[in-house]
Write a protein that holds these residues in place. Structure first.
Motif, short mmCIF file in Angstrom:
data_model
loop_
_atom_site.label_atom_id
_atom_site.label_comp_id
_atom_site.label_asym_id
_atom_site.label_seq_id
_atom_site.Cartn_x
_atom_site.Cartn_y
_atom_site.Cartn_z
N THR A 104 24.81 8.13 -59.22
CA THR A 104 25.21 6.72 -59.19
C THR A 104 26.32 6.43 -58.19
O THR A 104 26.51 5.28 -57.81
CB THR A 104 25.69 6.27 -60.58
OG1 THR A 104 26.83 7.05 -60.97
CG2 THR A 104 24.60 6.46 -61.62
N THR A 105 27.04 7.45 -57.76
CA THR A 105 28.19 7.23 -56.87
C THR A 105 27.79 6.53 -55.58
O THR A 105 28.51 5.65 -55.08
CB THR A 105 28.88 8.57 -56.54
OG1 THR A 105 29.36 9.16 -57.75
CG2 THR A 105 30.03 8.37 -55.58
N LEU A 106 26.65 6.90 -55.03
CA LEU A 106 26.23 6.38 -53.72
C LEU A 106 25.35 5.15 -53.79
O LEU A 106 24.87 4.67 -52.76
CB LEU A 106 25.52 7.49 -52.94
CG LEU A 106 26.40 8.70 -52.61
CD1 LEU A 106 25.58 9.82 -52.01
CD2 LEU A 106 27.53 8.30 -51.66
N MET A 107 25.14 4.61 -55.00
CA MET A 107 24.31 3.42 -55.11
C MET A 107 24.87 2.21 -54.37
O MET A 107 24.12 1.47 -53.71
CB MET A 107 24.07 3.08 -56.58
CG MET A 107 23.02 3.96 -57.25
SD MET A 107 21.42 3.85 -56.41
CE MET A 107 20.99 2.13 -56.76
N PRO A 108 26.19 1.95 -54.41
CA PRO A 108 26.71 0.83 -53.60
C PRO A 108 26.46 1.02 -52.11
O PRO A 108 26.29 0.04 -51.37
CB PRO A 108 28.21 0.82 -53.93
CG PRO A 108 28.30 1.46 -55.28
CD PRO A 108 27.25 2.52 -55.27
N LEU A 109 26.45 2.27 -51.65
CA LEU A 109 26.13 2.55 -50.25
C LEU A 109 24.68 2.18 -49.97
O LEU A 109 24.39 1.49 -48.98
CB LEU A 109 26.37 4.03 -49.96
CG LEU A 109 25.90 4.55 -48.59
CD1 LEU A 109 26.74 3.94 -47.47
CD2 LEU A 109 25.97 6.07 -48.54
N ALA A 110 23.77 2.64 -50.81
CA ALA A 110 22.34 2.35 -50.61
C ALA A 110 22.05 0.86 -50.67
O ALA A 110 21.24 0.34 -49.89
CB ALA A 110 21.52 3.09 -51.67
N MET A 111 22.74 0.16 -51.56
CA MET A 111 22.51 -1.28 -51.73
C MET A 111 23.18 -2.10 -50.64
O MET A 111 22.80 -3.25 -50.40
CB MET A 111 23.02 -1.73 -53.10
CG MET A 111 22.29 -1.09 -54.26
SD MET A 111 23.07 -1.44 -55.86
CE MET A 111 22.81 -3.21 -55.98
#
Length: 234
Positions: A104-111
């Motif tokens: 979940t850590t990198l979800m803001p990056l992907a979004m």
């Protein structure tokens, strides 16, 4: 359990009284016995100490919870993850090919991938792929295999070779444990091969980790801090 075995376990519990972990070899050296003797002591105990991935740790230490649930992790430290991923997004350049790790850590990056850059994303995480697929102008490679619902990621024997076939400019990595001596670790052993392949292949390796991961050791070790070019942390 005999008296000597109980005394050794008590000594190890005192050594771990403030948390943390010990390598099995360190525990054996501390008690001046063999590693096999320590294993027998643990087997005869009541679960006060656990041996996970070669590390001895307290069974009641909440930081070493043996189960990872992605749904439960989604909202934890969400604001910190968003801020860290903003810093990660600032490193992107036109034409980059990116590896984006699972969790979940990198979800803001992907979004938050910018719409004005032409980017290629390689991932083995379904949640990351779903977010990236909604970004116009981003070319997505989702690596498949056996699906693991706990982390919404895939695993296969060919995945490491597939990752090495890409010319990765940047690998964005996540970890469940970041320890100055024991390095980077995660909960699931199927994540080790893709993480290591991305580290071996990428031009630049970036670890994104909020403060809750600092000082922890999880069951599956995949790298040392020396393998990372940049740590994006609080």
């Amino acid at each position: 359990m005999n008296q000597r075995s109980a005394a050794r376990l008590a000594r190890l519990q005192r050594a771990l009284a403030e948390g943390g972990s010990l390598r099995l070899a360190e525990a054996a050296a501390l008690c001046e016995v063999s590693e096999m003797t320590i294993r027998r002591d643990l087997a005869a105990g009541q679960g006060e100490l656990l041996l996970i991935g070669g590390y001895l740790m307290r069974g009641d230490d909440p930081r070493h919870a043996p189960v990872y649930d992605l749904a439960a992790q989604r909202d934890r430290h969400a604001e910190a993850k968003r801020r860290l991923c903003e810093r990660a997004l600032a490193t992107l350049e036109e034409g980059d090919t990116l590896f984006i790790d699972c969790g979940t850590t990198l979800m803001p990056l992907a979004m938050g991938l910018p719409e004005d850059l032409s980017l290629t994303v390689v991932t083995y995480a379904l949640n990351v792929a779903e977010a990236v697929s909604a970004r116009p102008g981003v070319r997505l490679w989702l690596l498949g295999g056996a699906y693991h619902d706990s982390s919404r990621s895939f695993a296969s024997d060919e995945m490491a070779a597939a990752i090495r076939a890409f010319g990765l400019n940047k690998a964005f990595l996540s970890a469940a444990g970041v320890h100055p001596r024991h390095g980077l670790s995660c909960f699931h052993f199927h994540e080790v091969a893709p993480k290591q392949a991305a580290i071996a292949t990428a031009e630049r390796r970036l670890l994104v980790a909020d403060a809750s991961k600092q000082g922890l050791v999880r069951p599956a070790r995949f790298a040392s801090l020396a393998d990372i070019d940049e740590v994006i942390a609080e």
